[in-house]
Design an enzyme around this catalytic site. Sequence first.
Site, PDB file in Angstrom:
ATOM      1  N   ASP A 136     -11.471  -3.458  -0.437  1.00 37.23           N
ATOM      2  CA  ASP A 136     -11.178  -2.250  -1.215  1.00 37.23           C
ATOM      3  C   ASP A 136     -12.405  -1.563  -1.813  1.00 37.23           C
ATOM      4  OD1 ASP A 136      -9.319  -0.405  -2.137  1.00 37.23           O
ATOM      5  OD2 ASP A 136      -9.107  -1.387  -4.070  1.00 37.23           O
ATOM      6  N   CYS A 216       0.117  11.666  -8.838  1.00 37.74           N
ATOM      7  CA  CYS A 216       0.462  10.248  -8.934  1.00 37.74           C
ATOM      8  C   CYS A 216      -0.026   9.667 -10.262  1.00 37.74           C
ATOM      9  CB  CYS A 216      -0.160   9.501  -7.759  1.00 37.74           C
ATOM     10  SG  CYS A 216       0.053   7.713  -7.825  1.00 37.74           S
ATOM     11  N   CYS A 243       0.935   2.571 -12.173  1.00 39.62           N
ATOM     12  CA  CYS A 243       2.387   2.776 -12.141  1.00 39.62           C
ATOM     13  C   CYS A 243       2.946   1.925 -11.007  1.00 39.62           C
ATOM     14  CB  CYS A 243       2.704   4.250 -11.915  1.00 39.62           C
ATOM     15  SG  CYS A 243       4.475   4.630 -11.798  1.00 39.62           S
ATOM     16  N   CYS A 246       7.445   2.906  -7.695  1.00 39.04           N
ATOM     17  CA  CYS A 246       7.840   2.985  -6.280  1.00 39.04           C
ATOM     18  C   CYS A 246       7.794   1.622  -5.608  1.00 39.04           C
ATOM     19  CB  CYS A 246       6.985   4.005  -5.532  1.00 39.04           C
ATOM     20  SG  CYS A 246       5.216   3.632  -5.453  1.00 39.04           S
ATOM     21  N   CYS A 250      11.560  -1.109  -4.044  1.00 44.06           N
ATOM     22  CA  CYS A 250      11.656  -1.280  -2.587  1.00 44.06           C
ATOM     23  C   CYS A 250      12.571  -2.449  -2.230  1.00 44.06           C
ATOM     24  CB  CYS A 250      10.269  -1.507  -1.990  1.00 44.06           C
ATOM     25  SG  CYS A 250      10.301  -1.733  -0.188  1.00 44.06           S
TER      26      CYS A 250
END
Length: 354
Positions: A136, A216, A243, A246, A250
Site C-alpha cells: 500500500d 467519501c 468509514c 459499506c 456486505c
Amino acid sequence: MMDSQALKDRLRETALGEGFAEMGICRPDAIPEAADRLATYVEEGRHGQMGWMEERMHWRGNPAALWPEARSVIMLAEAYTPRHDPLDVLEQRERAAISVYAQGRDYHDLVKKRLKRVGRWLLEQVPEEQIKVFVDTAPVMEKPLAQAAGLGWQGKHTNLLGRTVGNWVFLGAIFTTIDLPVDAPATEKCGSCTRCLDICPTNAFPAPFQLDARRCISYLTIEHKGPVPEEFREALGNRIYGCDDCLAVCPWNKFAQDATEMRYFGDLGAPPLADLARLDDAGFRTMFSGSPIKRLGRDRFLRNVAYAVGNSGAPALMATARDLARDADPVVAEAGQWAVRRLEGPEEGAGSIS
C-alpha cells in the site's frame, strides 16, 4: 529443485502458516484495462487531492513497468475482521467512531513484516531469484491484481471481497522473477445487491463499481486537507477517522475469516470526543504511537473531532466546541466555530447532502 507447482503449493502453506488468509498468483501484465480506467478516474478529478495517484500513474496502471524483470505477482490477503458490529458506535454520538483497520497497530508494518518472512522462505528455496514486497505504499493497484490472482473481486463499493475472505482484508504483494503457475481470475458475484451503495452517507458511488473519493468519508477524514466542504459535515456524524459502512453491510462477510493478528485490535475503542479534543501535539503523538492515525497529524485529527462534536447534539460538549473554536490552527478553529453554531441550533438546511 522442486517443480514450480510444488513450489507454489509449499509457498501457499507457508503464507497461510504465517497468518495470511488467502494467496493467489497472477502475471504482472494481468490487468491491461487498469491503465485506462485509472486515467479516466484521474481525468474526472475523482481522486481529489491525492496527487500521488496521478504522479506515478504509469507504474500504477502497468505493474509490468514497475519492475520489468518480474514474472509473477504473489497476492496475499490478511484478515482484520472485526469482533463487533462497527456500525454500533455511530449511535454513541459523544464518542468517536474510528475505522476498524485503525483500531490497533499500523497494518503497513505488520503485513510487510509477514510478507518479508514469506519472501525470505521463498528465496531460501530458489536463492538465484529475486523478490520485491509492497504494502500500500508503492504505485501498485493491489485490488485489480488480487482479482486477477483469484482472491476475490472488486465489489460495487470498489473494495475487494471474496468467497473465502469477505471484505475485511489487507492486501500485500510479492513481485518475483520466479515463473510460478497462475490462478484463474475471480469473477464478480455481487448480483443485484446494492446494500453498500444504499448505506453510503454521502452518496459517494456515482454508479455501481465506481467511487468518487471527493464524497467519501474515508477520503474526507484522512486524505482531504483543509476544511471539509460544509455539504458533507453533517453526514460525517461521529466518524473522525475513516468509514466502515459499506464494508459492514456486505453479505459476503458471512464467509469472512477471523483475524489471526490480535495487534489489529487495540484498546482504542470509541474514545470520548471531549478527551480527544484536549489533545495537544505531544499528547496526540503519544496516544497514536504505532497507529496509522498518527500520519494524520494533530490538527487534521482535531478538525474531524470538531465536526463530530458539532454533530453530537450534546449540550454538554458546548464548552469543548468553544475551546476548539479558539484553537491556534485556523482550520480546527473554523471547525470548532461550526460546531458551536450546530450546538446552539443549526440553520435550516445546514450540512445537507446535495
